[in-house]
Design a protein around this motif. Structure first.
Motif: not given
Ligand SMILES: Cc1cc2nc3c(=O)[nH]c(=O)nc-3n(C[C@H](O)[C@H](O)[C@H](O)COP(=O)(O)OP(=O)(O)OC[C@H]3O[C@@H](n4cnc5c(N)ncnc54)[C@H](O)[C@@H]3O)c2cc1C
Length: 410
Positions: A28-30, A52-55, A61-69, A230-233, A239-241, A335-337
């Motif tokens: 997972g490269a988020g 499985k996709g790109e970094v 890549q679908w957040s509100s793009q805030l680095l915030h309290g 992320g949300p695919w955990t 599936r795997w185990f 985006g899915v939180r």
């Protein structure tokens, strides 16, 4: 559980060998996986970063793009989480100034007493977040002058009588995630899908990965494993185990992008019922509006009309002078939180993150929940746990640019 549909992989080849061996394998490269790769590199530990996709191609890549309290934590009373976010905000501003932009957000009020409450809350928020490296002095915080407020078209004909401005940091989430990966020496396996695992007494030993671009198989061996999916955990573990314990609740949020509206210079953060905030943010030559909360079942879900409608209703009732329904929507994204499972509505679930040791595989750690803002700190802690080394450089070593270019316009 069936494999979820995934965006097609592009053409291209991977130059890595058929067998790789590293100390830590990160799936997972988020923002979490990429931040961990940097932390391990800073500590001199070899690692591989598999996606499985790109970094940065998932939630990061679908957040509100805030680095915030998180000004909304002032409303929900989650002060500890807010203060942690404010400390991290300053750290990001130092590490990645090229991916950060300070802004004065206006929080409008409907009546005098609400304005007073905002001034007190925002005063505390800005006091606890007083460390603001690179803050442009031209940006004004505190009471917004009446004539300045009146000049913004959002103030006309609506319920608001004035506003208070607070400081927060905007970012470019996908670029920031890619910069973190580029600031590591990880073996990068983008577009690789784990197909099966070899299991030993001590836990996971290796994974068979298929390169989705040309079908090549690779084997990845590692002593320790971290899943930051992320949300695919939950789906991947089932599936795997066959591990069907539900660790996460998933909550979708959408953003709509409009052409810029003349006179809307500063971002607005409007309080809505249930502790929600409606953001209206001029950025990258457009106007970004968000966001919503809807409980969903998977990391890939489409936008439903009710979600879009919720945003339009909030815009029309709060900012009626702008003809929102006639403005073309230039882009929309969902985006899915990944929220740590608990009872109650997802809107009230904490955005906190958990590092969970897997009960069956002693050498596997799961990263559950979290935010962009706190990802570096959490992965600093995980890397310290995995290696036994603290690393001061985590807070000071500037990020490298992944493409050598300045921030992307979206
Ligand atoms: C609408 C919205 C707004 C938000 N706003 C903010 C904000 O303003 N500030 C903030 O701090 N946080 C915000 N967040 C939270 C933040 O975006 C997320 O918590 C964070 O991006 C999660 O990162 P992650 O690395 O855990 O997951 P992801 O970014 O989803 O990374 C997981 C990676 O795993 C990969 N993967 C999945 N399955 C597999 C598999 N089987 N094999 C290999 N790889 C796989 C995916 O491709 C993906 O790249 C927001 C979230 C949403 C949805």
């Amino acid at each position: 559980m069936p494999e979820p549909a995934w965006p097609a992989a592009p053409d291209g080849l991977c130059a890595l060998p058929a067998t790789l061996e590293v100390e830590v394998a990160i799936l997972g490269a988020g923002i979490h996986g990429a931040a961990l790769a940097r932390e391990l590199t800073l500590r001199g530990i070899s690692c591989a970063l598999v996606d499985k996709g790109e970094v940065g191609g998932g939630t990061s890549q679908w957040s509100s793009q805030l680095l915030h309290g998180g000004i909304r934590y002032m409303l929900t009373g989650d002060i500890r989480q807010m203060r942690e976010g404010l400390v991290e905000r300053a750290t990001w501003a130092r590490l990645a100034p090229h991916r950060c932009r300070w802004e004065a957000f206006w929080m409008p009020h409907r009546y005098w007493a609400e304005g007073l409450a905002h001034r007190v809350g925002i005063g505390l928020y800005d006091h606890w977040g007083a460390e603001r490296p690179g803050w442009p002095e031209a940006l004004k915080r505190g009471h917004v002058l009446d004539q300045v407020f009146a000049a913004d078209p959002r103030s006309t004909g609506g319920p608001f009588r004035g506003a208070t401005a607070y400081a927060d940091l905007m970012t470019w989430d996908r670029g920031l995630t890619k910069d973190l990966a580029a600031s590591s020496e990880a073996a990068l396996l983008e577009f690789h899908s784990p197909e099966s695992f070899e299991i030993a007494e001590e836990g996971l030993r290796s994974a068979r990965l298929r390169d989705r671009r040309d079908g090549t198989l690779r084997q990845l061996r590692a002593r320790r494993w971290v899943f930051a999916l992320g949300p695919w955990t939950d789906g991947a573990l089932a599936r795997w185990f066959g591990d069907t314990r539900k660790r996460l609740r998933l909550s979708s949020g959408i953003h709509l992008w409009f052409d810029p509206v003349p006179g809307c210079e500063r971002p607005w953060a409007i309080r809505r019922p249930k502790g929600r905030i409606l953001f209206v943010i001029p950025r990258d030559g457009m106007l970004q509006v968000g966001t919503t909360e809807r409980e969903v079942a998977d990391g890939w879900v489409p936008i439903v009309p009710a979600e879009r409608e919720e945003l339009f209703e909030a815009l029309v009732s709060n900012l009626p002078a702008i003809p929102w329904r006639r403005l073309p929507v230039r882009a929309e994204e969902l985006g899915v939180r990944p929220l740590v499972a608990a009872d109650g509505a997802t809107s009230h679930l904490s955005r906190e993150a958990i590092l969970e040791k897997h009960a069956r595989f002693g050498n596997l750690t799961l990263v559950l929940g979290g935010k962009l803002t706190t990802a570096r700190a959490l992965m600093d802690q995980l890397a310290t746990d995995l290696t036994g080394f603290r690393c001061q450089a985590s807070r000071t070593e500037p990020l490298r640019l992944w493409d050598g270019h300045l921030p992307q316009i979206r």
